[in-house]
Scaffold this active site. Structure first.
Site, PDB file in Angstrom:
ATOM      1  N   ASN A  12      32.424  23.382  24.371  1.00  0.00           N
ATOM      2  CA  ASN A  12      33.388  24.696  23.878  1.00  0.00           C
ATOM      3  C   ASN A  12      34.595  24.394  24.665  1.00  0.00           C
ATOM      4  OD1 ASN A  12      34.388  27.279  24.072  1.00  0.00           O
ATOM      5  ND2 ASN A  12      32.256  28.360  24.568  1.00  0.00           N
ATOM      6  N   ARG A  94      32.237  24.523  19.385  1.00  0.00           N
ATOM      7  CA  ARG A  94      32.992  25.989  18.978  1.00  0.00           C
ATOM      8  C   ARG A  94      34.496  25.674  18.569  1.00  0.00           C
ATOM      9  NH1 ARG A  94      34.532  30.750  23.432  1.00  0.00           N
ATOM     10  NH2 ARG A  94      35.121  32.256  21.805  1.00  0.00           N
ATOM     11  N   HIS A 182      34.993  35.887  18.438  1.00  0.00           N
ATOM     12  CA  HIS A 182      34.019  36.199  19.287  1.00  0.00           C
ATOM     13  C   HIS A 182      32.929  36.241  18.192  1.00  0.00           C
ATOM     14  CE1 HIS A 182      36.426  38.273  22.661  1.00  0.00           C
ATOM     15  NE2 HIS A 182      36.112  37.091  22.924  1.00  0.00           N
ATOM     16  N   GLY A 211      34.590  40.521  28.131  1.00  0.00           N
ATOM     17  CA  GLY A 211      34.887  39.531  29.365  1.00  0.00           C
ATOM     18  C   GLY A 211      36.263  39.527  29.714  1.00  0.00           C
ATOM     19  N   GLY A 213      38.215  37.675  27.766  1.00  0.00           N
ATOM     20  CA  GLY A 213      38.631  38.073  26.253  1.00  0.00           C
ATOM     21  C   GLY A 213      37.879  39.396  25.946  1.00  0.00           C
ATOM     22  N   ARG A 242      45.600  39.811  27.976  1.00  0.00           N
ATOM     23  CA  ARG A 242      46.345  40.023  26.757  1.00  0.00           C
ATOM     24  C   ARG A 242      46.522  41.497  26.785  1.00  0.00           C
ATOM     25  NH1 ARG A 242      41.927  36.687  23.567  1.00  0.00           N
ATOM     26  NH2 ARG A 242      41.105  35.504  25.399  1.00  0.00           N
ATOM     27  N   ILE A 330      31.805  41.441  31.861  1.00  0.00           N
ATOM     28  CA  ILE A 330      32.086  42.951  32.096  1.00  0.00           C
ATOM     29  C   ILE A 330      30.847  43.739  31.543  1.00  0.00           C
ATOM     30  CG2 ILE A 330      33.546  45.039  32.011  1.00  0.00           C
ATOM     31  CD1 ILE A 330      35.773  43.063  32.040  1.00  0.00           C
ATOM     32  N   GLU A 380      26.867  31.924  23.717  1.00  0.00           N
ATOM     33  CA  GLU A 380      27.579  31.253  22.527  1.00  0.00           C
ATOM     34  C   GLU A 380      27.114  29.915  22.555  1.00  0.00           C
ATOM     35  OE1 GLU A 380      31.071  32.798  24.424  1.00  0.00           O
ATOM     36  OE2 GLU A 380      31.598  33.540  22.766  1.00  0.00           O
TER      37      GLU A 380
HETATM   38  P1  ADP Z   1      35.124  34.858  29.439  1.00  0.00           P
HETATM   39  O1  ADP Z   1      35.585  35.400  28.297  1.00  0.00           O
HETATM   40  O2  ADP Z   1      36.295  33.942  30.166  1.00  0.00           O
HETATM   41  O3  ADP Z   1      33.800  34.056  29.011  1.00  0.00           O
HETATM   42  P2  ADP Z   1      33.488  36.330  30.989  1.00  0.00           P
HETATM   43  O4  ADP Z   1      32.501  36.933  29.819  1.00  0.00           O
HETATM   44  O5  ADP Z   1      32.649  35.352  31.983  1.00  0.00           O
HETATM   45  O6  ADP Z   1      34.867  35.773  30.566  1.00  0.00           O
HETATM   46  O7  ADP Z   1      33.972  37.841  31.760  1.00  0.00           O
HETATM   47  C1  ADP Z   1      34.686  37.446  32.931  1.00  0.00           C
HETATM   48  C2  ADP Z   1      34.870  38.985  33.409  1.00  0.00           C
HETATM   49  O8  ADP Z   1      33.902  39.575  33.714  1.00  0.00           O
HETATM   50  C3  ADP Z   1      35.758  39.079  34.556  1.00  0.00           C
HETATM   51  O9  ADP Z   1      36.815  40.247  34.508  1.00  0.00           O
HETATM   52  C4  ADP Z   1      34.813  39.526  35.738  1.00  0.00           C
HETATM   53  O10 ADP Z   1      35.666  40.195  36.808  1.00  0.00           O
HETATM   54  C5  ADP Z   1      33.845  40.042  34.916  1.00  0.00           C
HETATM   55  N1  ADP Z   1      32.500  40.281  35.898  1.00  0.00           N
HETATM   56  C6  ADP Z   1      31.504  39.394  35.968  1.00  0.00           C
HETATM   57  N2  ADP Z   1      30.726  39.629  36.878  1.00  0.00           N
HETATM   58  C7  ADP Z   1      30.915  41.140  37.260  1.00  0.00           C
HETATM   59  C8  ADP Z   1      30.494  41.823  37.850  1.00  0.00           C
HETATM   60  N3  ADP Z   1      29.145  41.670  38.533  1.00  0.00           N
HETATM   61  N4  ADP Z   1      30.901  43.114  37.958  1.00  0.00           N
HETATM   62  C9  ADP Z   1      32.101  43.445  37.366  1.00  0.00           C
HETATM   63  N5  ADP Z   1      32.571  42.600  36.660  1.00  0.00           N
HETATM   64  C10 ADP Z   1      32.155  41.437  36.562  1.00  0.00           C
END
Ligand code: ADP
Length: 394
Positions: A12, A94, A182, A211, A213, A242, A330, A380
């Site tokens: 990916n 991906r 996504h 996330g 994104g 973004r 998130i 994914e």
């Molecule tokens: P990506 O799109 O890069 O794959 P992720 O799905 O890993 O991103 O999501 C990253 C986001 O998730 C960041 O904003 C991070 O702060 C948030 N995040 C991860 N764990 C927690 C948590 N325990 N509490 C709040 N936010 C979190």
């Protein structure tokens, strides 16, 4: 003697990182290793972990030490060492953009590679990075099957209206339309929902991939019917860096009155906006949640507001909603964001069980809620491994 079971490798590749995962190739085979090389072009750092999360390889390179080609070669070498004689049967990738033509995964050959390269102008920040490892592997191991799995494919089931902008016909016909992204995450989550949750197969779902994104997808009968992302992955919700949906007049104003050029606009809407831009502090939700600065609170409030507004829009597209499903960093981990979103959707019949939400269980809605709420972790890479196995079996 039984032959050594083969493996599936998943890549990916993003703009500054390549994530990888290795799976047993047998049906529903286990994860063996996963990891990533990040900070490509800066100070590359590789980490690989086994299925239990124990670090098995860690390496650093000096500044500028690796590009996407050499990073792919490093991953192939490391993979061979980790697998200790177990053969890799295929690579799954991906690929962000499959245009209108690719509505399912495809085995890559030279003609398809050329086709996918033609889509680079539609996703200039992602597609070239997705294709670079494919080219590197084709050069090093031309006979190894490589399967492209598209982020846009899941959305090709959307009705024509959901995929159109109000533009003149010839512009729409040239490919300027809503593609949605996504898709591998939604595909995985929807399969999990149908396999493991007590929801009717025809349930109307809003899946919230939140996330770095972020997007939402309206799903009916297990198929995408609408989504918040459009022509590019900058549309829809506010994200880590973004903007999400932006009045196109803002871009004209910046171009005509404020001296912005295209490169500066791209930097603004992809890298300097969203949670980072509004808070002035960070793109990371955890950091913002821990901050006492009012700007951090404002950024989170806008993030939640936009999601609530768009959930209403997707519910309208489906003529109602039966469940909401949270996923990604998130969505899976931040109970406060889930609570704030659901509070804004009470008018739809959503209500949380606060204790279940805090605990982060599967079902987090209150017993009497007419619309249920769930957490389903996304994966994914596992989805790509699944499609790669299927392609090998064909
Ligand atoms: P990506 O799109 O890069 O794959 P992720 O799905 O890993 O991103 O999501 C990253 C986001 O998730 C960041 O904003 C991070 O702060 C948030 N995040 C991860 N764990 C927690 C948590 N325990 N509490 C709040 N936010 C979190």
């Amino acid at each position: 003697m039984a032959s050594t079971p083969g493996c599936i490798a998943v890549l990916n590749a993003g703009s500054s990182s390549i994530k990888f995962a290795l799976y047993d190739a047998r049906p529903d085979g286990n994860l063996l290793f996963r990891g990533q090389i990040e900070k490509l072009g800066l100070a590359p750092h590789l980490i690989a972990r086994d299925a239990a999360g124990v670090t098995v390889v860690e390496r650093h390179w000096p500044e500028g030490g690796l590009d996407h080609h050499s990073a792919t070669a490093e991953i192939m070498t490391m993979g061979r060492e980790l697998l200790n004689g177990r053969p890799v049967l295929a690579f799954g990738h991906r690929v962000v953009h499959g245009g209108t033509a690719y509505s399912e995964p495809v085995r890559i050959d030279a003609a398809i590679m050329a086709d996918l390269a033609k889509l680079v102008p539609l996703a200039p920040l992602h597609q070239p990075h997705n294709l670079a490892p494919i080219a590197a592997i084709a050069g090093a191991a031309p006979d190894l099957p490589q399967i492209a799995c598209f982020d846009t494919a899941f959305h090709r089931t959307q009705p024509a209206l959901a995929q159109e902008f109000a533009l003149p016909r010839e512009i729409t016909a040239s490919g300027v339309r809503r593609y949605g992204f996504h898709g591998l995450s939604y595909d995985y989550v929807v399969r999990q929902v149908r396999k493991t949750l007590t929801l009717a197969p025809e349930a109307r779902l809003v899946v919230a991939h939140l996330g770095n994104g972020a997007s939402l997808c309206a799903v009916r009968d297990g198929r995408s019917v609408a989504s918040t992302m459009g022509f590019t992955a900058v549309d829809g919700l506010m994200m880590g860096t973004r903007t999400g949906a932006l009045d196109p007049g803002v871009l004209l104003y910046l171009l005509q009155e404020r001296g912005f050029d295209a490169a500066r606009i791209e930097d603004l809407i992809y890298r300097r906006s969203g949670l980072l831009g509004v808070s002035g502090l960070s793109s990371d939700m955890r950091t913002l949640r821990q901050s006492k600065a009012p700007e951090a609170g404002e950024a989170i409030a806008l993030f939640v507001y936009r999601i609530v507004r768009e959930i209403g829009s997707l519910a309208a597209a489906m003529g109602g909603i039966d469940a909401i499903v949270f996923t990604a960093g998130i969505g899976e981990n931040d109970a406060a964001t889930r609570a704030e979103i659901v509070a804004g959707c009470r008018w739809l019949g959503l209500e949380l069980d606060e204790r279940l939400n805090e605990q982060g269980g599967r079902c987090i809605s209150a017993a009497g809620a007419t619309v249920s709420a769930w957490i389903v972790p996304t994966d994914e890479e596992r989805m790509i491994a699944h499609y790669t196995r299927e392609a090998l079996a064909d």
